[in-house]
Structure formats: structure tokens, C-alpha cells
Design a protein around this motif. Structure first.
Motif, PDB file in Angstrom:
ATOM      1  N   GLY A  77      49.780  45.151  32.498  1.00  0.00           N
ATOM      2  CA  GLY A  77      49.593  46.516  32.034  1.00  0.00           C
ATOM      3  C   GLY A  77      49.154  47.405  33.193  1.00  0.00           C
ATOM      4  N   THR A  78      48.539  48.521  32.862  1.00  0.00           N
ATOM      5  CA  THR A  78      48.176  49.509  33.887  1.00  0.00           C
ATOM      6  C   THR A  78      46.707  49.908  33.770  1.00  0.00           C
ATOM      7  N   LYS A  79      46.256  50.698  34.739  1.00  0.00           N
ATOM      8  CA  LYS A  79      44.942  51.333  34.759  1.00  0.00           C
ATOM      9  C   LYS A  79      43.783  50.351  34.907  1.00  0.00           C
ATOM     10  N   TRP A  80      44.030  49.235  35.566  1.00  0.00           N
ATOM     11  CA  TRP A  80      42.938  48.321  35.898  1.00  0.00           C
ATOM     12  C   TRP A  80      42.103  48.915  37.034  1.00  0.00           C
ATOM     13  N   THR A  81      40.800  48.716  36.972  1.00  0.00           N
ATOM     14  CA  THR A  81      39.934  49.050  38.109  1.00  0.00           C
ATOM     15  C   THR A  81      39.476  47.778  38.822  1.00  0.00           C
ATOM     16  N   HIS A  82      39.901  46.623  38.304  1.00  0.00           N
ATOM     17  CA  HIS A  82      39.637  45.326  38.927  1.00  0.00           C
ATOM     18  C   HIS A  82      40.968  44.600  39.072  1.00  0.00           C
ATOM     19  N   ASP A  83      41.027  43.651  39.979  1.00  0.00           N
ATOM     20  CA  ASP A  83      42.227  42.832  40.137  1.00  0.00           C
ATOM     21  C   ASP A  83      42.437  42.041  38.843  1.00  0.00           C
ATOM     22  N   PRO A  84      43.568  42.246  38.139  1.00  0.00           N
ATOM     23  CA  PRO A  84      43.759  41.551  36.858  1.00  0.00           C
ATOM     24  C   PRO A  84      43.807  40.037  36.989  1.00  0.00           C
ATOM     25  N   PHE A  85      44.088  39.529  38.179  1.00  0.00           N
ATOM     26  CA  PHE A  85      44.101  38.082  38.379  1.00  0.00           C
ATOM     27  C   PHE A  85      43.063  37.660  39.419  1.00  0.00           C
ATOM     28  N   GLY A  86      42.001  38.452  39.548  1.00  0.00           N
ATOM     29  CA  GLY A  86      40.973  38.157  40.529  1.00  0.00           C
ATOM     30  C   GLY A  86      39.802  37.365  39.992  1.00  0.00           C
ATOM     31  N   GLY A  87      39.509  37.478  38.703  1.00  0.00           N
ATOM     32  CA  GLY A  87      38.355  36.777  38.148  1.00  0.00           C
ATOM     33  C   GLY A  87      37.039  37.259  38.732  1.00  0.00           C
ATOM     34  N   GLU A  88      36.941  38.548  39.034  1.00  0.00           N
ATOM     35  CA  GLU A  88      35.715  39.087  39.644  1.00  0.00           C
ATOM     36  C   GLU A  88      34.533  39.001  38.673  1.00  0.00           C
ATOM     37  N   ILE A  89      33.350  38.728  39.215  1.00  0.00           N
ATOM     38  CA  ILE A  89      32.114  38.734  38.443  1.00  0.00           C
ATOM     39  C   ILE A  89      31.299  39.954  38.847  1.00  0.00           C
ATOM     40  N   ILE A  90      31.039  40.822  37.883  1.00  0.00           N
ATOM     41  CA  ILE A  90      30.251  42.034  38.116  1.00  0.00           C
ATOM     42  C   ILE A  90      29.306  42.224  36.933  1.00  0.00           C
ATOM     43  N   ASP A  91      28.019  42.293  37.215  1.00  0.00           N
ATOM     44  CA  ASP A  91      27.002  42.512  36.176  1.00  0.00           C
ATOM     45  C   ASP A  91      27.114  41.511  35.033  1.00  0.00           C
ATOM     46  N   GLY A  92      27.340  40.250  35.379  1.00  0.00           N
ATOM     47  CA  GLY A  92      27.381  39.191  34.364  1.00  0.00           C
ATOM     48  C   GLY A  92      28.657  39.141  33.555  1.00  0.00           C
ATOM     49  N   LYS A  93      29.689  39.872  33.985  1.00  0.00           N
ATOM     50  CA  LYS A  93      30.971  39.895  33.277  1.00  0.00           C
ATOM     51  C   LYS A  93      32.064  39.363  34.200  1.00  0.00           C
ATOM     52  N   ILE A  94      32.986  38.580  33.628  1.00  0.00           N
ATOM     53  CA  ILE A  94      34.140  38.094  34.373  1.00  0.00           C
ATOM     54  C   ILE A  94      35.363  38.885  33.924  1.00  0.00           C
ATOM     55  N   TYR A  95      35.997  39.552  34.892  1.00  0.00           N
ATOM     56  CA  TYR A  95      37.143  40.412  34.591  1.00  0.00           C
ATOM     57  C   TYR A  95      38.451  39.692  34.907  1.00  0.00           C
ATOM     58  N   GLY A  96      39.468  39.980  34.097  1.00  0.00           N
ATOM     59  CA  GLY A  96      40.792  39.450  34.399  1.00  0.00           C
ATOM     60  C   GLY A  96      41.643  39.320  33.161  1.00  0.00           C
ATOM     61  N   ARG A  97      42.965  39.316  33.378  1.00  0.00           N
ATOM     62  CA  ARG A  97      43.878  39.128  32.258  1.00  0.00           C
ATOM     63  C   ARG A  97      43.720  37.722  31.703  1.00  0.00           C
ATOM     64  N   GLY A  98      43.376  37.666  30.429  1.00  0.00           N
ATOM     65  CA  GLY A  98      43.135  36.389  29.777  1.00  0.00           C
ATOM     66  C   GLY A  98      41.668  36.033  29.643  1.00  0.00           C
ATOM     67  N   ALA A  99      40.770  36.854  30.208  1.00  0.00           N
ATOM     68  CA  ALA A  99      39.339  36.545  30.110  1.00  0.00           C
ATOM     69  C   ALA A  99      38.930  36.365  28.651  1.00  0.00           C
ATOM     70  N   CYS A 100      39.386  37.287  27.793  1.00  0.00           N
ATOM     71  CA  CYS A 100      39.141  37.164  26.349  1.00  0.00           C
ATOM     72  C   CYS A 100      40.250  36.375  25.673  1.00  0.00           C
ATOM     73  N   ASP A 101      41.467  36.703  26.022  1.00  0.00           N
ATOM     74  CA  ASP A 101      42.632  36.198  25.270  1.00  0.00           C
ATOM     75  C   ASP A 101      43.506  35.323  26.145  1.00  0.00           C
ATOM     76  N   MET A 102      43.227  33.993  26.187  1.00  0.00           N
ATOM     77  CA  MET A 102      42.029  33.386  25.665  1.00  0.00           C
ATOM     78  C   MET A 102      41.548  32.264  26.565  1.00  0.00           C
ATOM     79  N   LYS A 103      41.584  32.545  27.871  1.00  0.00           N
ATOM     80  CA  LYS A 103      41.111  31.554  28.829  1.00  0.00           C
ATOM     81  C   LYS A 103      39.601  31.380  28.764  1.00  0.00           C
ATOM     82  N   GLY A 104      38.893  32.410  28.286  1.00  0.00           N
ATOM     83  CA  GLY A 104      37.462  32.257  28.064  1.00  0.00           C
ATOM     84  C   GLY A 104      37.181  31.202  27.013  1.00  0.00           C
ATOM     85  N   GLY A 105      37.915  31.241  25.915  1.00  0.00           N
ATOM     86  CA  GLY A 105      37.747  30.239  24.862  1.00  0.00           C
ATOM     87  C   GLY A 105      38.138  28.855  25.313  1.00  0.00           C
ATOM     88  N   ILE A 106      39.226  28.756  26.068  1.00  0.00           N
ATOM     89  CA  ILE A 106      39.640  27.455  26.607  1.00  0.00           C
ATOM     90  C   ILE A 106      38.547  26.893  27.509  1.00  0.00           C
TER      91      ILE A 106
END
Length: 435
Positions: A118-147
Motif C-alpha cells: 500500500g502507500t503512505k507508510w512512514t516506516h519501512d513496511p518490511f523493516g520490522g522497526e521497533i519504536i516506543d515498544g511497537k513493532i512496525y511492518g506489513r503483517g505485524a498484526c495480520d498476522m505474523k504477530g499471532g504466529i
């Protein structure tokens, strides 16, 4: 001391490993191959290989199983079968942690495919950055976090020296985002357990059902003509404004939704089933009446409404009758009846609250997170096929599902840890600790 405490302590001590595994999975892009995306980000193989190595390293028996479209042809007309899907570089991953005796087994399941960036990311969608206790990235919620949570729960049990009576199985599948053929293949290959936990994002709520979804397009014909001239009767060859006819349907849908708000409720759903209009397409030129209109909608249905194949044919018929009934109120539409073109029928599933697995999941999950509510999921999950073959199935996962498919999708590390403990608690209680 509670025997389970050692497992929870292990999870707390390995918080960095929990976060690190999710980062690795995000950094292995796995966009569904059926979707429009840069090919370098497609296919689930890399992420599945990453997870396979992780499972192998703590003693799980693992294998890849590649869906075979020809072999699955016997499922034509049933949920999840798409004859044009291809599965090169797209394996399901199966893992087993053997129990010590004949205890109850559990399948931990999740889909490894993700939607495009998609568009309008302010973080690398495939970077897995950790900022303020949050992990950003495509699939973080849906659903690699659950895995991440479900496999870390299994590892915590194994690494803590805990022995279980029943088997713990892992089944991470492909293709959920494009219809669910991965789970169909997993079931068709005979993979079974006494219960299944799917770790879709639920905000740590306990979800015993998901609704089905129908995507359709109401197609309405008009007749073009000058928009700046007095309109003649259509029987005399005058123009007919398809937008005007489309408005009739929008009003009728609003009225039908008021009825559905009463008749299509479920005690574990916060919202009733509705017909949600997503797109309205009409018109060709500023000075011409629209001669064609299309209304694209998403309509939900309850597990109690599914047909013998597990799909929404009964609700389809209800909506087709609705379109016909509206047409009967208008002379032009009587002679030129609109129709629905069906696009998607995503199946549903439910585990009833008198089932032992339902009751055990609620008890075990609340031991860790007492505020977890029982709340059904409004969107599709892969639970339908598990339920259809007699496997009671529930959904629990970290992350807010409203962030699914969004730019800057993220999950909080504290929720990953809590969810990992919840799943570990469920596993230990259901499979039973071996003395």
C-alpha cells in the motif's frame, strides 16, 4: 508454585526473542502471489523457511506441504477452491511437538501471506522497526504477530522442560488473503487435531466465531441521452438516468439494513450483519445521463446461515430476491431488471459455548488476561474448514484488527508477551501437563 509459572517466567525472560522473531518474519516479505505487488516481495517461501528453521531448532518435527490444485479439484464449489491459483514457492508449513502420552492435541494455525504494502507508510513496511515498544511492518498484526506468539508459546513450554500429554501442532498456511486455499489444502492432506487455535489479531479478545462475507456488484442499466434537454418518457425512447435508479437501491439497502440490524444479530457479535456499499460507479460524460450503474457491496452472514457446502448461497438468494423486489417498484427496472454479479464468498465458522474447548480457552486465557471478552470476529478467518471437519476452533491474537492492511501497521511488544502467555496457558491446560 504453579507448574505453569516457569513457562511464564521463561516468556518474560525472552521478551527480546519474541520481538526478534516477529522482526525476522516481517523482514521476510510474503505478499500473496495472487496480488498486484513487486515480485521481489511476493511468495510465502522465505518467511516459511525462516519459521521452519526456528521450529527445527527447538525440536519440532517439520515439513513443507505444497498445495496441489489438481488434487484439490474434488473441492470445486466449496470454500477456498480456486482453480487458477498457483503454489510454486508457496508451501504450507507443518510442525509437531510430540506429547508424552495420549493426551488431547492442539493445532496452532495462522496464515503467512500478507497484503501488498500500500502507500503512505512512514516506516519501512518490511523493516520490522521497533519504536516506543511497537513493532512496525506489513503483517505485524495480520498476522505474523499471532504466529510469533503461538510458536513462542510452544518453545517456552519445550525450553522450560515442561512435558505435555498431547501433541502440539503448528500449521502456518498460505493464500488466506486471496481466499483460503492454503487451509483447504492443509485439511485435504489429513492434518488433524482435537482442537485448533487461530491467532488472528483480536486485541486479546476471545473469538469463537467469524462471519462470512459476500462481495457482490449490483448492475443497473439506464439509457444515455442529453442531460440538458427535457426528458421524454422512456417508452418513447427517452433517456433513463442509471444514477437515479442506483439511488433507489441505496435507499432500499439502507432500509434493509434496518431490518437486518434486528434479524441478523449474534450474542457474541457487537455489530449485526449489514450490507455495506463500498463503491458506486456510473456516468460517462458531464452532459449525458448515465446509461449504466454499478454498486459494489460487502454483505456479512452468520454461521447459522451457511449452506450445506459451508457457503452463503442462502443469503445470496435473499439478496437476489431483494434486487428483484426493488425492480418491481419501477416500470423501467421491470423491463430492464438489474442483477448481481458475485465476486467473493468467504466462509465462516463457529464453536458453540457448550463445547469443552470453548470453555477451556476462556478459562485458560483469562488466567493471564482477566479482561478478555468473548467477542466474535466480523471479518473472515480460516476457521471454517477446521470447524467443518469437526475440529472446535477459537481465535485469539495480539494487535488491533483495525490496523490490519493499514499503512504503519504495528503491534505492541507487551501484547505479544501477554498473548504468548495466554496461548501457553491454553496449550498446557488443553494438552495437559505430564506428571
Amino acid at each position: 508454585m504453579n507448574k505453569k509459572d516457569a513457562v511464564y517466567r521463561w516468556i518474560d525472560d525472552h521478551t527480546a526473542e519474541v520481538a526478534g522473531l516477529l522482526q525476522q518474519l516481517i523482514q521476510a516479505p510474503s505478499v500473496n502471489a495472487e496480488m498486484d505487488e513487486d515480485p521481489s516481495y511476493k511468495y510465502e517461501q522465505r518467511a516459511q523457511e525462516c519459521l521452519k528453521t526456528f521450529l527445527d531448532n527447538f525440536g519440532m518435527e517439520t515439513e513443507f506441504q505444497y498445495p496441489n490444485v489438481e488434487k484439490l479439484r474434488v473441492y470445486e464449489g466449496k470454500p477456498g477452491y480456486y482453480p487458477d491459483h498457483k503454489f510454486d514457492n508457496r508451501p504450507n508449513l507443518l510442525g509437531t511437538l510430540k506429547g508424552q502420552s495420549k493426551g488431547k492435541s492442539i493445532m496452532l494455525s495462522g496464515h503467512m501471506d500478507v497484503v501488498p504494502r500500500g502507500t503512505k507508510w512512514t516506516h519501512d513496511p518490511f523493516g520490522g522497526e521497533i519504536i516506543d515498544g511497537k513493532i512496525y511492518g506489513r503483517g505485524a498484526c495480520d498476522m505474523k504477530g499471532g504466529i510469533t506468539c503461538m510458536v513462542m508459546a510452544a518453545k517456552a513450554i519445550a525450553e522450560s522442560g515442561m512435558k505435555l500429554k498431547g501433541d502440539v501442532k503448528v500449521g502456518t498456511v498460505v493464500d488466506e488473503e486471496a481466499g483460503g486455499m492454503g487451509t483447504l489444502a492443509l485439511i485435504a492432506e489429513g492434518n488433524r487435531a482435537d482442537a485448533c487455535l487461530i491467532t488472528e489479531a483480536t486485541n486479546l479478545q476471545i473469538a469463537p466465531l467469524c462471519r462470512g462475507s459476500l462481495w457482490g456488484k449490483i448492475v443497473i442499466d439506464g439509457r444515455s441521452g442529453s442531460i440538458e434537454m427535457k426528458r421524454e418518457d422512456f417508452r418513447e425512447g427517452g433517456p433513463v438516468d442509471a444514477i437515479e435508479k442506483g439511488r433507489m437501491y441505496l435507499k432500499a439497502i439502507k432500509n434493509l439494513n434496518q431490518e437486518w440490524a434486528i434479524t441478523k444479530q449474534h450474542k457474541y457479535m457487537t455489530l449485526p450483519c449489514q450490507i455495506n456499499v463500498a463503491e458506486f460507479h456510473a456516468g460517462e460524460y458531464p452532459t449525458t445521463y448515465a446509461n449504466h450503474c454499478e454498486i459494489v457491496f460487502d454483505a456479512q452472514y452468520l454461521p447459522s446461515e451457511k449452506d450445506q457446502n459451508g457457503l452463503g448461497s442462502r443469503v445470496k438468494k435473499e439478496l437476489e430476491n431483494f434486487v428483484s423486489s426493488v425492480a418491481e417498484t419501477d416500470p423501467w427496472l421491470q423491463e430492464n431488471p438489474p442483477h448481481i454479479e458475485w465476486m467473493i464468498d468467504a466462509d465462516c465458522g463457529e464453536t458453540l459455548d457448550d463445547q469443552p474447548f470453548f470453555q477451556q480457552v476462556v478459562k485458560s486465557a483469562r488466567e493471564i488476561h482477566p479482561s478478555s471478552e468473548i467477542e466474535g470476529i466480523g471479518f473472515h478467518t480460516d476457521m471454517g474448514w477446521f470447524c467443518r471437519v469437526g475440529i472446535p476452533t477459537m481465535n485469539i491474537g495480539p494487535g488491533n484488527p483495525r490496523l490490519d492492511h493499514h499503512s504503519d501497521e504495528y503491534v505492541e511488544i507487551k501484547d505479544l508477551v501477554t498473548c504468548t502467555k495466554m496461548i501457553a496457558s491454553i496449550i498446557m491446560d488443553w494438552c495437559e501437563i505430564s506428571e
